[in-house]
Write a protein that holds these residues in place. Structure first.
Motif, short mmCIF file in Angstrom:
data_model
loop_
_atom_site.label_atom_id
_atom_site.label_comp_id
_atom_site.label_asym_id
_atom_site.label_seq_id
_atom_site.Cartn_x
_atom_site.Cartn_y
_atom_site.Cartn_z
N UNK A 1 -6.05 -1.94 8.04
CA UNK A 1 -4.69 -2.48 8.05
C UNK A 1 -4.01 -2.36 6.69
N UNK A 2 -4.67 -2.82 5.62
CA UNK A 2 -4.02 -2.84 4.31
C UNK A 2 -3.71 -1.44 3.78
N UNK A 3 -4.68 -0.52 3.73
CA UNK A 3 -4.33 0.82 3.25
C UNK A 3 -3.35 1.54 4.16
N UNK A 4 -3.40 1.25 5.46
CA UNK A 4 -2.45 1.87 6.38
C UNK A 4 -1.03 1.44 6.10
N UNK A 5 -0.81 0.13 5.91
CA UNK A 5 0.53 -0.38 5.61
C UNK A 5 1.01 0.15 4.26
N UNK A 6 0.11 0.15 3.28
CA UNK A 6 0.50 0.64 1.96
C UNK A 6 0.91 2.11 2.00
N UNK A 7 0.20 2.89 2.77
CA UNK A 7 0.50 4.32 2.89
C UNK A 7 1.88 4.54 3.48
N UNK A 8 2.27 3.73 4.45
CA UNK A 8 3.57 3.88 5.10
C UNK A 8 4.73 3.50 4.16
N UNK A 9 4.49 2.53 3.28
CA UNK A 9 5.58 2.03 2.43
C UNK A 9 5.58 2.62 1.02
N UNK A 10 4.55 3.36 0.67
CA UNK A 10 4.32 3.78 -0.71
C UNK A 10 5.49 4.57 -1.29
N UNK A 11 6.06 5.48 -0.53
CA UNK A 11 7.07 6.38 -1.08
C UNK A 11 8.47 5.78 -1.10
N UNK A 12 8.57 4.50 -0.75
CA UNK A 12 9.82 3.78 -0.98
C UNK A 12 9.91 3.29 -2.42
N UNK A 13 8.76 3.28 -3.12
CA UNK A 13 8.69 2.84 -4.52
C UNK A 13 8.92 4.06 -5.42
N UNK A 14 9.71 3.93 -6.49
CA UNK A 14 9.93 5.06 -7.39
C UNK A 14 8.67 5.44 -8.16
N UNK A 15 8.59 6.70 -8.54
CA UNK A 15 7.48 7.17 -9.37
C UNK A 15 7.67 6.67 -10.80
N UNK A 16 6.57 6.59 -11.55
CA UNK A 16 6.59 6.10 -12.92
C UNK A 16 7.49 6.96 -13.81
N UNK A 17 8.43 6.36 -14.58
CA UNK A 17 9.24 7.14 -15.51
C UNK A 17 8.40 7.81 -16.60
#
Length: 527
Positions: free
Chosen positions: A211-227
């Motif tokens: 559950x946890x890695x699955x949810x994180x994988x779905x939402x991960x690319x909504x977060x910006x990459x490190x400057x």
């Protein structure tokens, strides 16, 4: 440049930084873009929650008759191997993890780790009855393999996208949510223990690791990459736009300009200094050698302070003081993990007010006192069999984890990434995970053997470790409270830090500009 001039210039830059910080509105709930960024942070926190779930899951499974029957009542070295296998998986990937973080990026690295965790969870949940051990061990190996990839990148992403004003609290919260995973595992295993009697009793909570890695994988690319990653990979404009959008709420403020210049110049100087030294950069300078000692100490203390006894083998400890009912054991596990979560979260919000070193030292002294009393009560129970001593052991376990929550596990990762400059941040975090894994493997393999053969006498090992821990923290640990990432290097490296050179250069340029303005004004007056 004499020392007086350097000091004057440094003070001028610090005044400029403070002015930029004080005049920038950093109430995150008032800034739509920063608010959006922080509301996405819980998805990144799931990386730590995944680790906590796995760490507590084996505890809950040991109390299940169906799990013990299916795996032929493992004990001693075999039970230790089940507990230690994720550590072996984590050790295998450690050499590659920093390159994944530095070349694929923080987001891609986290996603790759999640895929391995998902595969490992599926294998753990579906071993065959004919040969359960092989498939189960393979699944636990992959859990450790994937977790060390995602946890070698996810904390870096959190630290590097957070506003400097909030970085300490946010990064500390990340690792405290290990306890949230522990709570979920404890509650789930208790629920299936009470409600199910087939092999679903242990297969269901095992499968829920997805559950946890699955949810994180779905939402991960909504977060910006490190400057910092963008600048390091030759994409400075992407970094600047990220800082403007999230740290300036769409406006290129004075603080955003200063932050961008500081990051860019510091990374450039770090690149020039580190050249092609690779892993040797970790020990090339006195400052980096001190960082390594701090990181290794933090990693070992996070695992070898007696906390792993309860994290993985609570059932054996409770059995040793006469608490043998599976439901009672599971309920105690649920209560303890919920309490640990509350304590750790509360302390995470205090890191910028109290300071890291104070929390580390308070935790070390408190753990030493409570663990010593715990050991004495366990010895008296074995000698007399009186229930009062057993109750005292339960009380000391709660007290031990209360004071441990002041620093562990919250500061384990956040302190490590704070004291590291960008060019070795991924490698240094890998060093932390390497010694965490080694300590974990030792604990998880040796603890059940020690408890089985020595009982409460085995606790003396951890009393010695705790004495060393307190002395190390008092004489060697440094404070990082209230400083931007690039400025923390000054605490350890002094005038040799890249940030100090940047500060001198910026101050020198400022003096030159002021001098030119003054000369122009004089000429104007003369005319």
């Amino acid at each position: 440049m004499n020392s007086k001039t350097r000091q004057e210039m440094t003070e001028e830059v610090e005044i400029t930084e403070a002015h930029a910080m004080d005049n920038d509105d950093v109430h995150w709930w008032k800034q739509p873009q920063l608010r959006r960024l922080y509301l996405l942070m819980p998805f990144l926190f799931l990386g730590s929650t995944t680790l906590g779930y796995d760490g507590s899951l084996l505890n809950g499974l040991q109390a299940m008759p169906t799990w013990n029957e299916f795996f032929h009542n493992p004990s001693g070295s075999l039970l230790g191997l089940y507990g230690a296998m994720p550590g072996f998986g984590g050790l295998v990937v450690l050499l590659f993890a920093p390159y994944i973080a530095d070349y694929l990026g923080r987001r891609h690295g986290t996603a790759l780790g999640n895929l391995f965790v998902l595969l490992g969870a599926i294998l753990q949940a579906l071993p065959s009855a004919k040969s359960p051990k092989g498939m189960y061990l393979a699944g636990r190996f992959l859990i450790g393999f994937g977790s060390n990839i995602s946890n070698g990148t996810c904390p870096l992403l959190i630290t590097e996208v957070a506003h400097p004003r909030h970085r300490g609290r946010i990064t500390t919260i990340y690792n405290t949510l290990w306890y949230l995973g522990s709570v979920l595992a404890a509650v789930t295993t208790y629920g299936t223990l009470v409600g199910l009697s087939t092999n679903l009793q242990w297969r269901l909570p095992t499968a829920l690791q997805c559950a946890m890695p699955g949810i994180q994988l779905l939402a991960l690319y909504l977060v910006p990459e490190s400057p910092r990653f963008h600048i390091a990979r030759g994409k400075p404009e992407k970094a600047r736009q990220m800082l403007i959008k999230y740290h300036g709420n769409g406006v290129e403020t004075q603080f955003v300009q200063w932050e961008y210049e500081e990051i860019s110049n510091t990374l450039r100087l770090e690149q020039e200094a580190s050249a092609q030294s690779g892993w040797m950069e970790l020990v090339r300078t006195p400052g980096n050698r001190k960082r390594c000692i701090l990181i290794i100490s933090t990693a070992i203390f996070s695992q070898c302070s007696g906390n792993s006894l309860v994290s993985y083998y609570l059932v054996q400890i409770l059995t040793s003081i006469g608490i043998t009912n599976p439901r009672t054991q599971s309920l105690f596990n649920v209560g303890l993990t919920i309490w640990c979560l509350l304590v750790a979260l509360g302390c995470a919000f205090a890191v910028d007010k109290v300071g890291r070193r104070v929390l580390f030292l308070s935790a070390g002294i408190g753990m030493l006192i409570s663990f010593t009393i715990w050991t004495a009560c366990a010895a008296m129970y074995e000698k007399t069999g009186q229930q009062g001593y057993a109750n005292a052991v339960l009380g000391m376990i709660f007290l031990f984890y209360t004071v441990a929550g002041l620093a562990w596990p919250g500061l384990t990762v956040s302190y490590t990434v704070e004291i590291l400059p960008y060019k070795i941040r991924a490698k240094g975090l890998t060093l932390c995970f390497c010694f965490t894994a080694l300590s974990g493997v030792f604990n998880q393999y040796v603890n059940p053997i020690g408890l089985k053969n020595l009982g409460w006498k085995f606790y003396f090992v951890y009393i010695v470790v705790l004495v060393i821990e307190v002395l190390m923290i008092y004489f060697y640990f440094v404070e990082t409270r209230g400083l931007p990432l690039e400025e923390i290097a000054r605490v350890i490296d002094g005038d040799q830090a890249a940030a100090a050179v940047v500060a001198d250069n910026l101050a020198y340029e400022g003096k030159q500009a002021a001098s030119r303005r003054g000369s122009a004004a004089v000429k104007h007056d003369e005319v």
